[in-house]
Design an enzyme around this catalytic site. Structure first.
Site, short mmCIF file in Angstrom:
data_model
loop_
_atom_site.label_atom_id
_atom_site.label_comp_id
_atom_site.label_asym_id
_atom_site.label_seq_id
_atom_site.Cartn_x
_atom_site.Cartn_y
_atom_site.Cartn_z
CB SER A 72 -0.89 0.02 1.25
OG SER A 72 -1.67 -1.15 1.31
N1 SAM Z 1 -0.40 -4.65 4.28
C1 SAM Z 1 0.35 -5.03 3.12
C2 SAM Z 1 1.72 -4.42 3.08
O1 SAM Z 1 2.07 -3.69 4.01
O2 SAM Z 1 2.44 -4.71 2.13
C3 SAM Z 1 -0.39 -4.76 1.83
C4 SAM Z 1 -1.50 -5.68 1.68
S1 SAM Z 1 -2.10 -5.97 0.07
C5 SAM Z 1 -2.82 -4.43 -0.34
C6 SAM Z 1 -3.46 -7.02 0.55
C7 SAM Z 1 -3.05 -8.38 1.03
O3 SAM Z 1 -4.19 -9.06 1.53
C8 SAM Z 1 -2.47 -9.28 -0.06
O4 SAM Z 1 -1.20 -9.71 0.32
C9 SAM Z 1 -3.45 -10.44 -0.14
O5 SAM Z 1 -2.86 -11.67 -0.45
C10 SAM Z 1 -4.02 -10.42 1.27
N2 SAM Z 1 -5.31 -11.10 1.43
C11 SAM Z 1 -6.36 -11.15 0.57
N3 SAM Z 1 -7.35 -11.87 1.10
C12 SAM Z 1 -6.94 -12.30 2.32
C13 SAM Z 1 -7.53 -13.10 3.35
N4 SAM Z 1 -8.75 -13.62 3.24
N5 SAM Z 1 -6.81 -13.33 4.47
C14 SAM Z 1 -5.55 -12.82 4.62
N6 SAM Z 1 -4.95 -12.07 3.66
C15 SAM Z 1 -5.64 -11.81 2.54
#
Ligand code: SAM
Length: 225
Positions: A72
């Site tokens: 993000s």
């Molecule tokens: N917080 C992260 C960072 O600092 O890099 C960015 C997160 S990215 C925008 C969203 C993340 O949510 C992805 O890595 C994705 O794989 C994860 N995600 C999607 N669905 C999910 C779920 N049901 N449980 C856990 N993680 C999930």
């Protein structure tokens, strides 16, 4: 007391870029919480990047981290963290570890941070990166966080870094948290809203709509399939 980031392969130039990023967040992005700004200033964002993008790490932009996911943008990380209002000692859950950057920022504010990631490749990369930084990888979990992390609930705050669609079907029973910061809405551009829901009593919640945002989809049982 708090996990301390180890001395880093951090150049003079990167430290300068990080200070400039903090100034941007304070002066132009409305981040007022000095603890959050100090946390952003302490975490070497370039170490959470693919080498191809490392030179861009201190721009206020999201970037690909592989597996179709993104880290993000720093103003989003700072704003969500500010909204969560983390106090030392509080129990915090992040849903969507991704690169691990937001986790590292949260670890500057409280020693009790958990984070759950759905994608095994990202989970493992994040774990190695955070171990290299000396951060507590015992707080990292691989699995579907769309229903929270019931085994370790309740949390003072939950921060969701992927969009579940509707708040009602998102992220953990309401008994599992005190504050929930979550992007909701469809994934069409401009169609997501950032929400903060604060529990004020057993059945009393304050819901704040905090503007447009854009996040990747939350997957899993209570997310998008
Ligand atoms: N917080 C992260 C960072 O600092 O890099 C960015 C997160 S990215 C925008 C969203 C993340 O949510 C992805 O890595 C994705 O794989 C994860 N995600 C999607 N669905 C999910 C779920 N049901 N449980 C856990 N993680 C999930």
């Amino acid at each position: 007391m708090f996990p301390v980031i180890q001395p880093l392969p951090d150049s003079y130039r990167q430290r300068g870029q990080r200070r400039a990023l903090v100034t941007l967040l304070r002066q132009q992005r409305g981040i007022r919480d000095e603890r959050v700004l100090a946390a952003i200033g302490a975490v070497p964002r370039h170490l959470f990047f693919e080498p191809a993008f490392e030179a861009h790490a201190y721009q206020d932009k999201a970037f690909p981290i592989g597996e179709g996911q993104t880290i993000s943008q720093p103003s989003t990380v700072a704003y969500q963290t500010q909204l969560l209002n983390v106090q030392a000692g509080q129990r915090i859950l992040e849903i969507g570890t991704g690169s691990g950057y937001q986790f590292a920022v949260l670890c500057q504010l409280t020693a009790n941070v958990q984070s759950i990631e759905f994608n095994a490749v990202l989970y493992e990369r994040g774990r190695q990166r955070l171990a290299f930084l000396g951060l507590p990888t015992a707080g990292l979990h691989l699995g579907d966080g769309s229903l929270g992390l019931p085994a370790l609930a309740p949390f003072d705050g939950i921060l969701v870094t992927a969009g579940p669609g509707a708040a009602a079907r998102a992220t953990a029973p309401a008994t599992h948290w005190g504050r929930l910061v979550v992007p909701v809405g469809s994934h069409d551009p401009g169609q997501q809203q950032l929400l903060r829901i604060t529990r004020e009593g057993p059945e009393a919640f304050v819901r704040e709509e905090l503007g447009d945002c854009r996040f990747v989809p939350l997957r899993g049982a209570a997310g998008w399939q």
